[in-house]
Design a protein around this motif. Structure first.
Motif, PDB file in Angstrom:
ATOM      1  N   LYS B  80       0.832  -1.201   0.000  1.00 63.46           N
ATOM      2  CA  LYS B  80       0.000   0.000   0.000  1.00 63.46           C
ATOM      3  C   LYS B  80       0.874   1.261   0.000  1.00 63.46           C
ATOM      4  CE  LYS B  80      -3.854   2.293   2.216  1.00 63.46           C
ATOM      5  NZ  LYS B  80      -4.887   2.304   3.232  1.00 63.46           N
ATOM      6  N   TYR B  81       1.982   1.176   0.735  1.00 62.81           N
ATOM      7  CA  TYR B  81       2.853   2.352   0.864  1.00 62.81           C
ATOM      8  C   TYR B  81       4.245   2.038   0.354  1.00 62.81           C
ATOM      9  CZ  TYR B  81      -0.780   3.412   4.337  1.00 62.81           C
ATOM     10  OH  TYR B  81      -1.980   3.616   4.977  1.00 62.81           O
ATOM     11  N   VAL B  82       4.898   3.069  -0.185  1.00 60.12           N
ATOM     12  CA  VAL B  82       6.320   2.937  -0.512  1.00 60.12           C
ATOM     13  C   VAL B  82       7.049   4.157   0.037  1.00 60.12           C
ATOM     14  CG1 VAL B  82       5.983   1.563  -2.614  1.00 60.12           C
ATOM     15  CG2 VAL B  82       6.154   4.052  -2.784  1.00 60.12           C
ATOM     16  N   VAL B  83       8.314   3.937   0.362  1.00 55.39           N
ATOM     17  CA  VAL B  83       9.196   5.041   0.724  1.00 55.39           C
ATOM     18  C   VAL B  83      10.338   5.007  -0.283  1.00 55.39           C
ATOM     19  CG1 VAL B  83      10.779   5.965   2.454  1.00 55.39           C
ATOM     20  CG2 VAL B  83       8.606   4.953   3.170  1.00 55.39           C
ATOM     21  N   THR B  84      10.614   6.135  -0.921  1.00 54.61           N
ATOM     22  CA  THR B  84      11.733   6.182  -1.873  1.00 54.61           C
ATOM     23  C   THR B  84      12.972   6.655  -1.114  1.00 54.61           C
ATOM     24  OG1 THR B  84      11.213   8.447  -2.573  1.00 54.61           O
ATOM     25  CG2 THR B  84      10.194   6.667  -3.801  1.00 54.61           C
ATOM     26  N   GLU B 105      -1.962   7.358   9.509  1.00 56.91           N
ATOM     27  CA  GLU B 105      -2.986   8.116  10.235  1.00 56.91           C
ATOM     28  C   GLU B 105      -3.911   8.853   9.279  1.00 56.91           C
ATOM     29  OE1 GLU B 105      -0.674  10.546  12.915  1.00 56.91           O
ATOM     30  OE2 GLU B 105       0.153   8.758  13.902  1.00 56.91           O
ATOM     31  N   ASN B 106      -3.712   8.598   7.973  1.00 63.04           N
ATOM     32  CA  ASN B 106      -4.563   9.168   6.915  1.00 63.04           C
ATOM     33  C   ASN B 106      -4.558  10.702   6.938  1.00 63.04           C
ATOM     34  OD1 ASN B 106      -6.185   8.903   4.681  1.00 63.04           O
ATOM     35  ND2 ASN B 106      -8.084   8.719   5.838  1.00 63.04           N
ATOM     36  N   LYS B 107      -3.406  11.270   7.289  1.00 63.86           N
ATOM     37  CA  LYS B 107      -3.316  12.731   7.298  1.00 63.86           C
ATOM     38  C   LYS B 107      -2.856  13.260   5.942  1.00 63.86           C
ATOM     39  CE  LYS B 107      -2.383  13.122  12.212  1.00 63.86           C
ATOM     40  NZ  LYS B 107      -1.346  13.214  13.256  1.00 63.86           N
ATOM     41  N   ALA B 108      -2.338  12.375   5.113  1.00 62.02           N
ATOM     42  CA  ALA B 108      -1.874  12.776   3.771  1.00 62.02           C
ATOM     43  C   ALA B 108      -1.772  11.533   2.903  1.00 62.02           C
ATOM     44  CB  ALA B 108      -0.522  13.469   3.856  1.00 62.02           C
ATOM     45  N   ASP B 109      -1.673  11.756   1.582  1.00 64.73           N
ATOM     46  CA  ASP B 109      -1.491  10.658   0.630  1.00 64.73           C
ATOM     47  C   ASP B 109      -0.048  10.560   0.167  1.00 64.73           C
ATOM     48  OD1 ASP B 109      -4.526  11.971  -0.628  1.00 64.73           O
ATOM     49  OD2 ASP B 109      -4.326  10.170   0.622  1.00 64.73           O
ATOM     50  N   ILE B 110       0.688  11.639   0.328  1.00 61.99           N
ATOM     51  CA  ILE B 110       2.108  11.637  -0.015  1.00 61.99           C
ATOM     52  C   ILE B 110       2.823  12.578   0.948  1.00 61.99           C
ATOM     53  CG2 ILE B 110       1.786  13.388  -1.821  1.00 61.99           C
ATOM     54  CD1 ILE B 110       4.144  12.022  -3.342  1.00 61.99           C
ATOM     55  N   VAL B 111       3.957  12.126   1.434  1.00 61.24           N
ATOM     56  CA  VAL B 111       4.745  12.938   2.365  1.00 61.24           C
ATOM     57  C   VAL B 111       6.087  13.200   1.690  1.00 61.24           C
ATOM     58  CG1 VAL B 111       5.660  13.139   4.695  1.00 61.24           C
ATOM     59  CG2 VAL B 111       3.648  11.732   4.286  1.00 61.24           C
ATOM     60  N   LEU B 112       6.423  14.467   1.547  1.00 57.36           N
ATOM     61  CA  LEU B 112       7.656  14.846   0.850  1.00 57.36           C
ATOM     62  C   LEU B 112       8.694  15.344   1.853  1.00 57.36           C
ATOM     63  CD1 LEU B 112       5.652  16.833  -1.784  1.00 57.36           C
ATOM     64  CD2 LEU B 112       6.857  14.730  -2.282  1.00 57.36           C
ATOM     65  N   GLY B 113       9.892  14.850   1.714  1.00 56.83           N
ATOM     66  CA  GLY B 113      10.949  15.264   2.620  1.00 56.83           C
ATOM     67  C   GLY B 113      11.456  16.654   2.281  1.00 56.83           C
ATOM     68  N   SER B 114      11.836  17.397   3.302  1.00 61.26           N
ATOM     69  CA  SER B 114      12.415  18.724   3.089  1.00 61.26           C
ATOM     70  C   SER B 114      13.660  18.877   3.947  1.00 61.26           C
ATOM     71  CB  SER B 114      11.416  19.820   3.463  1.00 61.26           C
ATOM     72  OG  SER B 114      12.081  21.084   3.474  1.00 61.26           O
ATOM     73  N   ARG B 115      14.783  19.075   3.284  1.00 61.09           N
ATOM     74  CA  ARG B 115      16.026  19.291   4.017  1.00 61.09           C
ATOM     75  C   ARG B 115      16.050  20.677   4.640  1.00 61.09           C
ATOM     76  NH1 ARG B 115      19.098  18.219  -1.361  1.00 61.09           N
ATOM     77  NH2 ARG B 115      16.966  18.033  -2.063  1.00 61.09           N
ATOM     78  N   PHE B 116      15.206  21.590   4.106  1.00 62.44           N
ATOM     79  CA  PHE B 116      15.199  22.948   4.640  1.00 62.44           C
ATOM     80  C   PHE B 116      14.337  23.047   5.896  1.00 62.44           C
ATOM     81  CE2 PHE B 116      17.838  24.470   1.433  1.00 62.44           C
ATOM     82  CZ  PHE B 116      17.428  23.976   0.207  1.00 62.44           C
ATOM     83  N   GLY B 152      14.618  13.439  -2.809  1.00 63.78           N
ATOM     84  CA  GLY B 152      14.308  12.060  -3.186  1.00 63.78           C
ATOM     85  C   GLY B 152      13.658  11.234  -2.096  1.00 63.78           C
ATOM     86  N   PHE B 153      13.498  11.788  -0.901  1.00 65.53           N
ATOM     87  CA  PHE B 153      12.921  11.045   0.216  1.00 65.53           C
ATOM     88  C   PHE B 153      11.430  11.336   0.280  1.00 65.53           C
ATOM     89  CE2 PHE B 153      13.730   8.543   3.960  1.00 65.53           C
ATOM     90  CZ  PHE B 153      12.660   8.833   4.787  1.00 65.53           C
ATOM     91  N   ARG B 154      10.622  10.320  -0.029  1.00 71.27           N
ATOM     92  CA  ARG B 154       9.173  10.504  -0.056  1.00 71.27           C
ATOM     93  C   ARG B 154       8.491   9.243   0.458  1.00 71.27           C
ATOM     94  NH1 ARG B 154      11.216  10.942  -5.178  1.00 71.27           N
ATOM     95  NH2 ARG B 154      11.455  13.032  -6.001  1.00 71.27           N
ATOM     96  N   ALA B 155       7.310   9.426   1.021  1.00 70.52           N
ATOM     97  CA  ALA B 155       6.472   8.275   1.358  1.00 70.52           C
ATOM     98  C   ALA B 155       5.162   8.456   0.599  1.00 70.52           C
ATOM     99  CB  ALA B 155       6.212   8.218   2.862  1.00 70.52           C
TER     100      ALA B 155
END
Lengths: 77, 225
Positions: B80-84, B105-116, B152-155
């Motif tokens: 169901k989920y992947v992490v790149t 927790e169904n708070k989002a469909d995609i989580v994007l990493g931010s180094r900033f 490149g870090f995403r769930a």
């Protein structure tokens, strides 16, 4: 089809420069030679775009094949 | 939990991939899918760590293509989920669980990493400026603001979004992912993550001039669509 028609018109103008002069005058272009140049540039640009799109589509097909092979041969170490 | 896979696209990371995978295996209970994008060194052999799924592209296609191959394989495994996760050791394993918790927790469909929002250890100065410029490019093309649009870090929830498919083979895929979020009406959130710049990863990173290639690839992809 557009490219073929375009080239037929171009060849007609090259073989009959006076036709090119008449058409150029109608469109306010300074000479038949300039008109032939503009048509040539437009046709070559169109061909470039068509070839680029075809190449991109081929790349997509190649990607699908390579992916299919990769997944088919996937292994668990 | 068997609903998650970590996708690791790989190209010529023979020196580091074994350690990266061993750390992943020791710290997360998820399946790991390594996609070797036709490496010319011994990456494929080094990546064959027990328990890892290994896929090989017989021709080099690009990171975007490797990610999509990983996503399709994960779907085949019923995930169901992947992490790149990058293969060069820049990403932090500790960031994985917080990202997945947001999806679970169904708070989002995609989580994007931010180094900033998080940490960028030893980031070169020029890279900071290039990434800042890319934020404006992303806003200009999508109307969406991100603090870090090329991370490149995403769930990702891939099961509920079967049309989330990357078609840009090379580095323009990062911009395409933003388009996919918009097209699929995915709820997105940015979260802090750590990016570790080592001498090894800095030497392997993208050149600034490649940004021009990325813009061209992305623009031509959109025009053709």
């Amino acid at each position: 089809m557009v490219v073929i028609l375009g080239y037929l018109v171009l060849f007609a103008f090259i073989l009959n420069p006076q036709w090119a002069d008449k058409v150029a005058k109608f469109f306010g272009i300074e000479s038949g030679a300039a008109l032939i140049t503009y048509i040539s540039i437009a046709l070559l640009s169109l061909i470039s775009i068509v070839l680029y799109v075809k190449q991109k589509n081929q790349n997509e097909s190649i990607t699908k094949i390579i992916r299919h092979i990769g997944i088919k041969d996937a292994k668990k170490c | 939990m068997n609903d998650t896979a970590i996708i690791v696209p790989m190209y010529n990371e023979g020196k580091v991939i074994k350690n990266v995978l061993k750390e992943l295996i020791s710290k997360v209970p998820y399946d790991i899918i390594v996609v070797d994008d036709c490496s010319t060194d011994d990456s494929y052999q080094q990546a064959c760590v027990k328990g890892v799924y290994l896929i090989k592209h017989i021709v080099n296609l690009g990171q975007g293509a490797a990610l999509q191959t990983g996503i399709e394989f994960a779907r085949k495994l019923g995930k169901k989920y992947v992490v790149t996760f990058d293969a060069d050791g820049q990403h932090s394993v500790e960031d994985i669980e917080p990202f997945l918790n947001v999806l679970r927790e169904n708070k989002a469909d995609i989580v994007l990493g931010s180094r900033f929002l998080g940490k960028a250890e030893n980031m070169p100065e020029y890279k900071k400026h290039v990434l800042q410029l890319s934020r404006y490019f992303t806003y200009a093309t999508t109307g969406m603001w991100f603090t870090d649009s090329h991370n490149g870090f995403r769930a990702i929830n891939i099961k509920d979004f079967p049309n989330f498919n990357i078609s840009q083979n090379r580095m323009a895929h990062a911009s395409e992912i933003i388009d996919l979020i918009k097209k699929n009406k995915m709820r997105y959130v940015e979260m802090p993550c750590t990016i570790k710049y080592t001498d090894y990863s800095k030497q392997k990173g993208q050149s600034v001039l490649n940004s021009i290639n990325i813009i061209f690839e992305y623009a031509s992809g959109r025009l053709i669509q």
